[in-house]
Design an enzyme around this catalytic site. Sequence first.
Site, short mmCIF file in Angstrom:
data_model
loop_
_atom_site.label_atom_id
_atom_site.label_comp_id
_atom_site.label_asym_id
_atom_site.label_seq_id
_atom_site.Cartn_x
_atom_site.Cartn_y
_atom_site.Cartn_z
N GLU A 1 -7.96 -5.05 -0.22
CA GLU A 1 -8.44 -5.83 -1.36
C GLU A 1 -8.18 -7.32 -1.24
O GLU A 1 -8.84 -8.12 -1.89
CB GLU A 1 -7.78 -5.33 -2.66
CG GLU A 1 -7.81 -3.85 -2.88
CD GLU A 1 -9.21 -3.29 -2.81
OE1 GLU A 1 -10.16 -4.04 -3.09
OE2 GLU A 1 -9.34 -2.12 -2.46
N HIS B 1 0.85 -1.19 0.00
CA HIS B 1 0.00 0.00 0.00
C HIS B 1 0.87 1.23 0.00
O HIS B 1 1.92 1.25 0.65
CB HIS B 1 -0.92 0.00 1.23
CG HIS B 1 -2.09 0.91 1.08
ND1 HIS B 1 -2.03 2.26 1.34
CD2 HIS B 1 -3.35 0.66 0.66
CE1 HIS B 1 -3.20 2.80 1.09
NE2 HIS B 1 -4.03 1.87 0.68
N1 COA Z 1 3.94 -7.26 -5.03
C1 COA Z 1 5.28 -7.31 -5.21
N2 COA Z 1 6.10 -6.31 -4.88
C2 COA Z 1 5.54 -5.22 -4.35
C3 COA Z 1 4.16 -5.10 -4.15
C4 COA Z 1 3.37 -6.19 -4.52
N3 COA Z 1 2.04 -6.14 -4.35
N4 COA Z 1 3.88 -3.89 -3.62
C5 COA Z 1 5.05 -3.27 -3.51
N5 COA Z 1 6.04 -4.06 -3.96
C6 COA Z 1 7.47 -3.73 -4.01
C7 COA Z 1 7.80 -3.02 -5.31
O1 COA Z 1 8.17 -3.90 -6.31
C8 COA Z 1 8.92 -2.10 -4.87
O2 COA Z 1 10.09 -2.85 -4.80
P1 COA Z 1 11.51 -2.18 -5.14
O3 COA Z 1 11.73 -1.14 -4.07
O4 COA Z 1 12.47 -3.31 -5.10
O5 COA Z 1 11.36 -1.56 -6.51
C9 COA Z 1 8.53 -1.71 -3.45
O6 COA Z 1 7.73 -2.79 -2.97
C10 COA Z 1 7.75 -0.41 -3.41
O7 COA Z 1 6.62 -0.58 -4.25
P2 COA Z 1 5.96 0.58 -5.12
O8 COA Z 1 5.02 -0.04 -6.13
O9 COA Z 1 6.97 1.55 -5.62
O10 COA Z 1 5.15 1.31 -4.02
P3 COA Z 1 3.89 2.17 -4.25
O11 COA Z 1 3.71 3.02 -3.07
O12 COA Z 1 3.88 2.83 -5.57
O13 COA Z 1 2.85 0.95 -4.32
C11 COA Z 1 0.86 -0.10 -4.65
C12 COA Z 1 1.62 0.91 -3.82
C13 COA Z 1 -0.49 -0.32 -4.00
C14 COA Z 1 0.66 0.46 -6.08
C15 COA Z 1 1.66 -1.44 -4.73
O14 COA Z 1 1.89 -1.95 -3.43
C16 COA Z 1 0.94 -2.45 -5.59
O15 COA Z 1 1.04 -2.41 -6.82
N6 COA Z 1 0.17 -3.38 -4.95
C17 COA Z 1 -0.61 -4.32 -5.70
C18 COA Z 1 -1.92 -3.69 -6.17
C19 COA Z 1 -2.89 -3.48 -5.04
O16 COA Z 1 -3.09 -4.34 -4.20
N7 COA Z 1 -3.55 -2.32 -5.05
C20 COA Z 1 -4.58 -1.97 -4.08
C21 COA Z 1 -4.11 -0.93 -3.13
S1 COA Z 1 -5.34 -0.64 -1.87
#
Ligand code: COA
Length: 367
Positions: free
Chosen positions: A315, A259
């Site tokens: 979710e 998140h």
């Molecule tokens: N699966 C695998 N790796 C994940 C992850 C996931 N669900 N969520 C975060 N990470 C990892 C990223 O690959 C990244 O790794 P790195 O530092 O080696 O590059 C790190 O954790 C940070 O992730 P990032 O996507 O940059 O963080 P963010 O703040 O942009 O992400 C989300 C937030 C929600 C977009 C992300 O966690 C995600 O895509 N989750 C899956 C979708 C989801 O469940 N969305 C609903 C949110 S309520």
Amino acid sequence: MSSDINAGLEGVIVGQTVLSNVEGEIGRLTYRGEPIEKLVERDFAAVVAWLMTGEWLSSDACNELDQWLAGEAELGAIETRVLEQLARDTHPMTVLQALMPLHSDQPHQPAPAWLDEHWVSGLVLAARLNAAVRVWHNLGTEGTVFALPAGLGFLEKLLYGINRSAPSPEALQALNTTQILQLDHSYNAGTFAGRVVASTQARLAASLAGSLGALSGPLHGGADEAAVMMALEIGSADKADAWVRDAMDKKIKIMGMGHREYKALDPRAAILKPMARKFCAGTEWEGLMETLVAVEDSCQAVFADKGKEIYANLEFYKGAVYLALGIPERYFTALFAASRVFGWVSHFQEFNQDPRLIRPRAEYVGP
Ligand code: COA
């Protein structure tokens, strides 16, 4: 890219809100100061009114609001005709977004006399969106819209309409909880999209349509459907660890994990996980639930090896609860929208108390 570009707006404060507060470091969520753990003990209509007005309704007023919303959860002839023309496999989120601007032109029943006039149109739109979920489910799965008994409550009507049978008190309670958990969440992408549209002085229905589009994506509301599809693809709990490790190696995101704001356990997931376990026990979804638990465990182990912490978000387990309630996966995000729409309406009203056009800049890097 210039160093002061912040493409994801992480940590950027773009406004103020009294509606909800996400304290990501400690895993706390409040609506107008009330913790989510307390709010789920209330009725959905009472929490909607609390979010919008900051006042707790009497039990009579709460029933009156619930019944009025249930009465407004119907589609007009034009909207129904539009739905009948659509391809049956149109995704429910596409349907909700396409239909939203049409709802505003439909007449409605007189609202409760005590309800402040400026809330009425928003509540009507929210109720119509709930009707659209039910009607599209009926049309999309059976090709016809089922008549319902009179006097049903707002959430009862939705669940009755989807399952075509009276929900048990436990099922109704579970839906009450999931819908309260999804009402509002500060400036998430869908809510912010709605505020951007509102900032152009567009009407409420246009703002809600913008929010619906943002919510539909798998990085936002669409993660609920994606998490369940992933668990179904994995097949069983014993295959989860290998699947997760392979996905991580390939840099595939695990849906429902992680998140932007929560760096501790999402308090909504903490409520949903035991609920999902209880509801899925002894049903055809028990195996799916075990797979989800195994995916979460494995994700946490892989991240711990890298010195990181990652938790399930709202979710992740919500889909298991919805499946056990008879809601098909294609409708999960629509059910999310059926609740969050009340939050969007609240943000629209709040934004318009102190409006300002939202218009950021881009760094030009072209010729
Ligand atoms: N699966 C695998 N790796 C994940 C992850 C996931 N669900 N969520 C975060 N990470 C990892 C990223 O690959 C990244 O790794 P790195 O530092 O080696 O590059 C790190 O954790 C940070 O992730 P990032 O996507 O940059 O963080 P963010 O703040 O942009 O992400 C989300 C937030 C929600 C977009 C992300 O966690 C995600 O895509 N989750 C899956 C979708 C989801 O469940 N969305 C609903 C949110 S309520």
